[in-house]
Design an enzyme around this catalytic site. Structure first.
Site, PDB file in Angstrom:
ATOM      1  N   GLY A   1       0.815  -1.205   0.000  1.00  0.00           N
ATOM      2  CA  GLY A   1       0.000   0.000   0.000  1.00  0.00           C
ATOM      3  C   GLY A   1       0.845   1.249   0.000  1.00  0.00           C
ATOM      4  O   GLY A   1       2.061   1.202   0.211  1.00  0.00           O
TER       5      GLY A   1
ATOM      6  N   PRO B   1       2.504   4.876   1.220  1.00  0.00           N
ATOM      7  CA  PRO B   1       3.090   5.238   2.527  1.00  0.00           C
ATOM      8  C   PRO B   1       2.050   5.858   3.452  1.00  0.00           C
ATOM      9  O   PRO B   1       1.165   6.606   3.017  1.00  0.00           O
ATOM     10  CB  PRO B   1       4.177   6.257   2.163  1.00  0.00           C
ATOM     11  CG  PRO B   1       4.471   6.020   0.717  1.00  0.00           C
ATOM     12  CD  PRO B   1       3.192   5.543   0.108  1.00  0.00           C
ATOM     13  N   GLY B   2       2.156   5.535   4.735  1.00  0.00           N
ATOM     14  CA  GLY B   2       1.306   6.160   5.740  1.00  0.00           C
ATOM     15  C   GLY B   2      -0.056   5.547   5.916  1.00  0.00           C
ATOM     16  O   GLY B   2      -0.908   6.119   6.612  1.00  0.00           O
ATOM     17  N   THR B   3      -0.318   4.388   5.308  1.00  0.00           N
ATOM     18  CA  THR B   3      -1.649   3.785   5.408  1.00  0.00           C
ATOM     19  C   THR B   3      -1.772   2.806   6.573  1.00  0.00           C
ATOM     20  O   THR B   3      -2.854   2.259   6.792  1.00  0.00           O
ATOM     21  CB  THR B   3      -2.006   3.061   4.096  1.00  0.00           C
ATOM     22  OG1 THR B   3      -0.935   2.199   3.722  1.00  0.00           O
ATOM     23  CG2 THR B   3      -2.231   4.071   2.977  1.00  0.00           C
TER      24      THR B   3
ATOM     25  N   LYS C   1       0.576   0.005   7.446  1.00  0.00           N
ATOM     26  CA  LYS C   1       1.030  -1.385   7.237  1.00  0.00           C
ATOM     27  C   LYS C   1       1.789  -1.900   8.458  1.00  0.00           C
ATOM     28  O   LYS C   1       1.532  -3.003   8.943  1.00  0.00           O
ATOM     29  CB  LYS C   1       1.899  -1.448   5.985  1.00  0.00           C
ATOM     30  CG  LYS C   1       1.198  -1.013   4.710  1.00  0.00           C
ATOM     31  CD  LYS C   1       2.076  -1.175   3.496  1.00  0.00           C
ATOM     32  CE  LYS C   1       3.223  -0.185   3.499  1.00  0.00           C
ATOM     33  NZ  LYS C   1       2.763   1.223   3.393  1.00  0.00           N
ATOM     34  N   THR C   2       2.714  -1.107   8.965  1.00  0.00           N
ATOM     35  CA  THR C   2       3.476  -1.529  10.148  1.00  0.00           C
ATOM     36  C   THR C   2       2.572  -1.635  11.365  1.00  0.00           C
ATOM     37  O   THR C   2       2.721  -2.543  12.192  1.00  0.00           O
ATOM     38  CB  THR C   2       4.609  -0.519  10.415  1.00  0.00           C
ATOM     39  OG1 THR C   2       5.401  -0.382   9.233  1.00  0.00           O
ATOM     40  CG2 THR C   2       5.484  -0.980  11.558  1.00  0.00           C
TER      41      THR C   2
ATOM     42  N   HIS D   1      -5.393  34.440 -13.669  1.00  0.00           N
ATOM     43  CA  HIS D   1      -5.027  33.037 -13.857  1.00  0.00           C
ATOM     44  C   HIS D   1      -5.910  32.121 -13.003  1.00  0.00           C
ATOM     45  O   HIS D   1      -6.487  31.147 -13.517  1.00  0.00           O
ATOM     46  CB  HIS D   1      -3.555  32.858 -13.483  1.00  0.00           C
ATOM     47  CG  HIS D   1      -3.054  31.461 -13.642  1.00  0.00           C
ATOM     48  ND1 HIS D   1      -2.284  31.064 -14.706  1.00  0.00           N
ATOM     49  CD2 HIS D   1      -3.214  30.346 -12.868  1.00  0.00           C
ATOM     50  CE1 HIS D   1      -2.002  29.773 -14.596  1.00  0.00           C
ATOM     51  NE2 HIS D   1      -2.539  29.323 -13.475  1.00  0.00           N
ATOM     52  N   GLU D   2      -6.020  32.418 -11.711  1.00  0.00           N
ATOM     53  CA  GLU D   2      -6.806  31.553 -10.825  1.00  0.00           C
ATOM     54  C   GLU D   2      -8.298  31.639 -11.137  1.00  0.00           C
ATOM     55  O   GLU D   2      -9.017  30.637 -11.014  1.00  0.00           O
ATOM     56  CB  GLU D   2      -6.546  31.930  -9.366  1.00  0.00           C
ATOM     57  CG  GLU D   2      -5.106  31.751  -8.917  1.00  0.00           C
ATOM     58  CD  GLU D   2      -4.608  30.334  -9.087  1.00  0.00           C
ATOM     59  OE1 GLU D   2      -5.432  29.404  -9.040  1.00  0.00           O
ATOM     60  OE2 GLU D   2      -3.395  30.149  -9.269  1.00  0.00           O
TER      61      GLU D   2
END
Length: 682
Positions: free
Chosen positions: A226, A228-230, A232-233, A449-450
């Site tokens: 998955g 990073p940061g989801t 897993k560890t 532009h925005e």
């Protein structure tokens, strides 16, 4: 007093210096001049009064006559600085009795008044010198080994786990009981599917007979894949905590060492330790450090040490031997880089995908991370979940922490809604740079532009709904438009073209209403070009190359999977696709140039505008049908109900309060913050 800090190197230096001084001083004493002479010359020197001490060694048949200091030059014809303090003369003798008679005669005549003695050792000087050399070099070896032990990390004596002699031992951290980690599935919010698969592994460890009685085999491994940061560890730790079995934790980089063969040795040592603790769990984080696909071209090689480590891991996981009761868990966010032999069934039987959380899972993650915060009573957790699409669990934890820091910076007693919105803006766009000096012309150009982005997104059917537009510089961006992407599983060609058109709206507005273009659209052009190439080369969405995918997953491929003619055709299709959407953006802006001008002026005056401001100028979005309105109303009702339940769980609302039941949930498209990054994640 500014005394120097104590350093163990001082002691090492003093020990070595002392040994050297001792060796030199002893060597000087032993290095006094020795010379041999005849027995007759010896008798002459004694009768002249040169002898200070005479030592007879019966075993060797020699005597040693030490010369007085004032007669050294008479005997050796050199000064004391050349001969040393105790120069001597060695004489071969036939009989010790004859020497003794001569010495007695010399004493009677007062020619010799010194000491006369016997020495029965075979070679006193040889053994003394040998002993000093052994002590000197032994001391140096001891100091060297002590230093090597310190450099190896210390601990446990010369053969301890941190010494250089144990470099091939595994560095895995072992928890005798998984419960020592203090993490269970209750601490993992969201990821219901992943937790269900991991729960089965826990059941295998707790009650293996239930499955083996039916002839089944316990899975040997599971690979957590998955972004990073989801979490897993965290999931792996929760499995160990739930199962209550020994847990070995190690990073893939821990196998890598500068010494040849150390990686394979550590793999073998890790599994040997695990066998003694079975049933147990081995967790290897970031396994792609050692499990990357091996080169298919021997000439190109690769890191042989890494491949040896991978081979050892493959053998231990499923080789000729058996590792019953050991379940190997591994985590990576680069599963496509792993070796196919590592991914096969029998090694990692299961691949568990830990994806980015959806709306419901983000709400659960917010509940976990909001527990330690002092929250405002009116905070809607469901509202926060809607404002963070594409965020991982780590991102949400960061949002909560940033919100608390912002509230503390403003001296607030509680963390409120605006603090969370500011935190989302801070994480996505960076810190506001209100002190950045810009000219009026630059400010007007950025506003045009925005406003072009906002106008195009408002009048294209599949563009992401607009949240707010800002011309306040953040990070490296001079302005930004925030959107609330719909969490679609599939993307259609029409939706992707609408998104490209919206991205090109800023550049088109500059050309139409300013008359020249600038570098402000560089990021927009980059994203547009990449998306167009993806549609043509991978998704088969072009007219001249339909239904073809040229995606190549091979790591060591040095050849394109298409010809030069096809590459030229791809370039033409990409250019055509981008130019068509650019012309379309200019056409939409030309049709609504008056509204665009009002929007740009409003941006110049207020710097930040929201979706309701755009609605006042252009009216409701033409693509928002009655069905969409009913769907939004249903979603709002569900959100209000779930927000009330979550608030009660956190103790933010009383159990029975009519006011809390009738409290309106803020609109998801008002006073919210989301960026183009979320759209990119989709």
């Amino acid at each position: 007093m500014n005394m120097p800090r104590f350093n163990m190197n001082w002691i090492y230096g003093l020990v070595i210096l002392s040994l050297i001084v001792l060796y030199i001083s002893t060597g000087n004493e032993k290095s006094s001049v020795r010379t041999e002479t005849s027995y007759s010359d010896f008798k002459v020197m004694v009768m002249k009064g040169y002898a200070e001490k005479i030592v007879v060694n019966k075993n060797t048949g020699t005597l040693q006559m030490y010369v007085k200091g004032e007669h050294i030059r008479d005997v050796f014809h050199q000064g004391v600085d050349k001969t040393g303090k105790n120069p001597s003369v060695t004489v071969a003798i036939g009989s010790a009795d004859q020497v003794e008679q001569f010495i007695n005669k010399a004493r009677e005549e007062q020619k010799f008044t010194g000491k006369y003695a016997y020495d029965n050792t075979k070679d006193n000087d040889f053994f003394g010198s040998l002993l000093m050399n052994i002590l000197f070099f032994g001391g140096i070896i001891f100091v060297w080994m002590f230093l090597m032990r310190r450099m190896g990390g210390g601990g446990g004596g010369m053969m301890g786990p941190g010494s250089i002699f144990n470099v091939g031992k595994s560095k895995a951290q072992m928890y005798e009981k998984g419960g020592e980690l203090g993490i269970t599935f209750k601490d993992v919010a969201g990821q219901a599917g992943a937790k269900q698969e991991m729960q089965e592994i826990v059941d295998f460890l707790k009650n293996p007979q239930k499955y083996t009685e039916l002839g089944g085999k316990i899975p040997k491994g599971a690979l957590l894949v998955g972004p990073p940061g989801t979490g897993k560890t965290l999931l792996a730790k929760a499995v160990a905590g739930e199962a209550g079995v020994p847990f070995f934790s190690m990073s893939g980089s821990d196998f890598v060492e500068m010494f040849v063969g150390v990686g394979a040795s550590r793999v073998r040592d890790l599994f040997e330790k695990a066998k003694t603790k079975a049933p147990c769990i081995i967790f290897i984080d970031e396994i792609d450090a050692v499990g990357r696909a091996r080169s298919k071209n021997p000439a190109m090689g690769g890191n042989d040490e890494r491949e040896n480590t991978l081979n050892a891991l493959l053998t231990e996981m499923d080789g000729f031997g058996t590792n019953s009761g050991i379940i190997t868990l591994a985590a990576t966010n680069r599963a496509d880089m792993l070796d196919s032999a590592l991914m096969r069934a029998g090694r990692f039987d299961r691949q568990i995908h830990v994806d980015l959380p959806d709306l419901t899972e983000r709400r659960e993650i917010f509940v976990v991370h909001l527990k330690p915060l002092k929250l405002d009573e009116s905070l809607d957790i469901d509202f926060l979940a809607r404002q963070t699409p594409g965020f991982s669990g780590a991102d949400i934890a960061n949002v909560c922490n940033e919100a608390a820091l912002i509230a503390a910076r403003h001296n607030s007693e509680k963390v409120g809604k605006q603090d969370f919105l500011d935190a989302v803006d801070r994480i996505i766009g960076g810190l506001e740079k209100k002190t950045k000096v810009m000219t009026e012309a630059e400010k007007k150009s950025i506003a045009i532009h925005e406003a072009g982005h906002a106008t195009i997104s408002w009048f294209t059917e599949f563009a992401n709904p607009l949240v707010k537009v800002s011309i306040v510089p953040r990070g490296r961006a001079l302005g930004a438009a925030w959107y609330l992407p719909e969490e679609r599983v599939l993307q259609t060609k029409e939706a992707m073209l609408d998104e490209m058109c919206s991205l090109l709206g800023g550049r088109a507005a500059e050309e139409l209403f300013i008359g020249h273009i600038s570098t402000g659209a560089m990021n927009d052009l980059e994203r547009t070009t990449k998306q167009a190439y993806g549609m043509v080369a991978y998704a088969g969405m072009s007219d001249k190359l339909p239904n073809l995918c040229y995606y190549n997953q091979q790591e060591y491929s040095f050849q394109k999977p298409y010809s030069e003619t096809t590459a030229k055709l791809m370039d033409e299709e990409v250019l055509k696709m981008v130019n068509e959407q650019y012309a379309r953006a200019k056409q939409i802006l030309s049709e609504h140039k008056e509204g665009h001008a009002q929007l740009a002026q409003l941006l110049v005056d207020r710097e930040v505008i929201f979706a309701d401001d755009v609605e006042k100028i252009f009216g409701k979005r033409p693509w928002q049908s009655r069905a969409d309105e009913l769907l939004e109303a249903q979603m709002r009702a569900d959100a209000e109900r779930m927000a009330e339940e979550r608030a009660k769980e956190l103790g933010l609302l009383p159990e029975n309060t009519e006011a809390s039941k009738n409290q309106e949930t803020p609109e998801g498209t008002e006073d919210s913050a989301e960026s183009e990054k979320s759209g990119k994640d989709q």
